[in-house]
Design a protein around this motif. Structure first.
Motif, mmCIF file in Angstrom:
data_model
loop_
_atom_site.group_PDB
_atom_site.id
_atom_site.type_symbol
_atom_site.label_atom_id
_atom_site.label_comp_id
_atom_site.label_asym_id
_atom_site.label_seq_id
_atom_site.Cartn_x
_atom_site.Cartn_y
_atom_site.Cartn_z
ATOM 1 N N ALA A 1 0.837 -1.198 0.000
ATOM 2 C CA ALA A 1 0.000 0.000 0.000
ATOM 3 C C ALA A 1 0.874 1.251 0.000
ATOM 4 N N ALA B 1 -1.891 6.189 2.010
ATOM 5 C CA ALA B 1 -3.074 5.384 2.303
ATOM 6 C C ALA B 1 -2.917 4.709 3.652
ATOM 7 N N LEU C 1 -10.030 0.534 3.910
ATOM 8 C CA LEU C 1 -9.477 1.828 4.286
ATOM 9 C C LEU C 1 -8.473 1.677 5.421
ATOM 10 N N GLY D 1 -5.170 0.342 4.395
ATOM 11 C CA GLY D 1 -4.436 1.133 3.420
ATOM 12 C C GLY D 1 -4.603 0.650 1.997
ATOM 13 N N SER E 1 -7.141 1.495 0.077
ATOM 14 C CA SER E 1 -7.780 2.568 -0.685
ATOM 15 C C SER E 1 -6.928 3.818 -0.519
ATOM 16 N N ARG E 2 -6.574 4.438 -1.620
ATOM 17 C CA ARG E 2 -5.647 5.571 -1.559
ATOM 18 C C ARG E 2 -6.224 6.788 -0.852
ATOM 19 N N GLY E 3 -7.409 7.201 -1.197
ATOM 20 C CA GLY E 3 -7.983 8.384 -0.571
ATOM 21 C C GLY E 3 -9.477 8.406 -0.776
ATOM 22 N N ALA F 1 -6.913 11.948 4.258
ATOM 23 C CA ALA F 1 -7.558 11.356 3.079
ATOM 24 C C ALA F 1 -7.163 12.117 1.824
ATOM 25 N N GLY G 1 -4.043 11.275 -0.109
ATOM 26 C CA GLY G 1 -4.058 10.050 -0.907
ATOM 27 C C GLY G 1 -4.851 10.148 -2.193
ATOM 28 N N ARG G 2 -5.559 11.258 -2.371
ATOM 29 C CA ARG G 2 -6.359 11.396 -3.594
ATOM 30 C C ARG G 2 -5.480 11.828 -4.755
#
Length: 88
Positions: free
Chosen positions: A4, A8, A43, A46, A48-50, A77, A80-81
């Motif tokens: 990950a 994240a 989530l 880790g 999911s990135r954002g 958050a 990580g987007r």
């Protein structure tokens, strides 16, 4: 070794810490926030990135966070987007 992205993982660790501090299981937070248990687990790990802003807001509400802590969760958050790239 985790595959990950560090940002994240940062969000996931923060979310896990806040959920644990609130004394909530994944299932209870899932119900309170309207986020699936699977998504919540992803989530926290880790994977999911954002998450989207509305998801973070729902999690903050489900956790009963104050404004400062909710903003901290949103900043984590946001890091990580993916950011849109300007046209060449």
């Amino acid at each position: 070794m985790s595959t990950a992205a560090p940002v994240a993982e940062e969000f996931g660790r923060l979310l896990l810490t806040l959920r644990t501090r609130a004394g909530l299981s994944q299932e209870r937070l899932s119900h309170a926030a309207g986020v699936s248990v699977r998504a919540l687990a992803d989530l926290e790990r880790g994977r999911s990135r954002g998450p989207q802003q509305r998801t973070v807001q729902a999690l903050a509400a489900g956790l009963g966070l104050d404004e400062e802590t909710a903003a901290e969760l949103e900043r984590a958050a946001g890091r990580g987007r993916p950011r849109p790239r300007p046209a060449a």
